[in-house]
Design a protein around this motif. Structure first.
Motif, PDB file in Angstrom:
ATOM      1  N   GLN A  25      34.627 -16.413  45.540  1.00  0.00           N
ATOM      2  CA  GLN A  25      35.024 -15.130  46.094  1.00  0.00           C
ATOM      3  C   GLN A  25      33.924 -14.652  47.032  1.00  0.00           C
ATOM      4  OE1 GLN A  25      35.506 -12.782  42.564  1.00  0.00           O
ATOM      5  NE2 GLN A  25      37.617 -13.445  42.286  1.00  0.00           N
TER       6      GLN A  25
ATOM      7  N   THR B  44      33.563 -15.999  37.870  1.00  0.00           N
ATOM      8  CA  THR B  44      32.912 -15.366  36.713  1.00  0.00           C
ATOM      9  C   THR B  44      31.821 -14.390  37.127  1.00  0.00           C
ATOM     10  OG1 THR B  44      31.366 -17.211  36.512  1.00  0.00           O
ATOM     11  CG2 THR B  44      33.398 -17.337  35.210  1.00  0.00           C
ATOM     12  N   GLY B  45      31.475 -14.342  38.416  1.00  0.00           N
ATOM     13  CA  GLY B  45      30.477 -13.407  38.914  1.00  0.00           C
ATOM     14  C   GLY B  45      29.121 -14.002  39.154  1.00  0.00           C
ATOM     15  N   GLU B  46      28.963 -15.299  38.972  1.00  0.00           N
ATOM     16  CA  GLU B  46      27.680 -15.962  39.184  1.00  0.00           C
ATOM     17  C   GLU B  46      27.415 -16.132  40.693  1.00  0.00           C
ATOM     18  OE1 GLU B  46      25.645 -20.263  38.205  1.00  0.00           O
ATOM     19  OE2 GLU B  46      27.418 -19.629  37.108  1.00  0.00           O
TER      20      GLU B  46
ATOM     21  N   GLU C 182      30.236  -6.048  49.702  1.00  0.00           N
ATOM     22  CA  GLU C 182      30.417  -4.918  48.800  1.00  0.00           C
ATOM     23  C   GLU C 182      29.733  -3.643  49.259  1.00  0.00           C
ATOM     24  OE1 GLU C 182      28.960  -6.649  45.247  1.00  0.00           O
ATOM     25  OE2 GLU C 182      30.822  -7.738  44.858  1.00  0.00           O
TER      26      GLU C 182
ATOM     27  N   LYS D 283      30.391 -15.627  45.359  1.00  0.00           N
ATOM     28  CA  LYS D 283      30.221 -15.737  43.913  1.00  0.00           C
ATOM     29  C   LYS D 283      31.347 -16.564  43.315  1.00  0.00           C
ATOM     30  CE  LYS D 283      28.162 -11.164  43.560  1.00  0.00           C
ATOM     31  NZ  LYS D 283      28.267  -9.839  42.961  1.00  0.00           N
TER      32      LYS D 283
END
Length: 79
Positions: A38, A70-72, A42, A67
């Motif tokens: 993704q 999972t946000g990593e 932001e 990322k």
């Protein structure tokens, strides 16, 4: 290095919007159709948002963070 970056083929889909100033993309695996990365911009300042709707859009700074779902964090591209 992230295993996901070893691929040769990616499918990139941009989030569309009428009055959006930020760049947002989803990167899919063409074989499975699942999201593998993704890309989000932001944190935009108010002046950057305003200039994105003028002819000076190409001169505005950007900070795109790539990322995993999972946000990593994987990569950050900025100017």
């Amino acid at each position: 290095m992230q295993e996901v970056l070893n691929r040769n083929v990616f499918f990139v889909k941009e989030h569309v919007g009428m009055f959006k100033a930020a760049n947002n993309y989803d990167i899919y695996a063409p074989e499975t159709g699942s999201i593998i990365l993704q890309c989000r911009e932001e944190r935009l300042g108010i002046l950057t948002k305003i200039f994105r709707f003028t002819k000076y859009k190409r001169m505005t700074p950007f900070n795109i963070q790539i990322k995993t779902p999972t946000g990593e964090p994987v990569v950050r591209v900025s100017r």
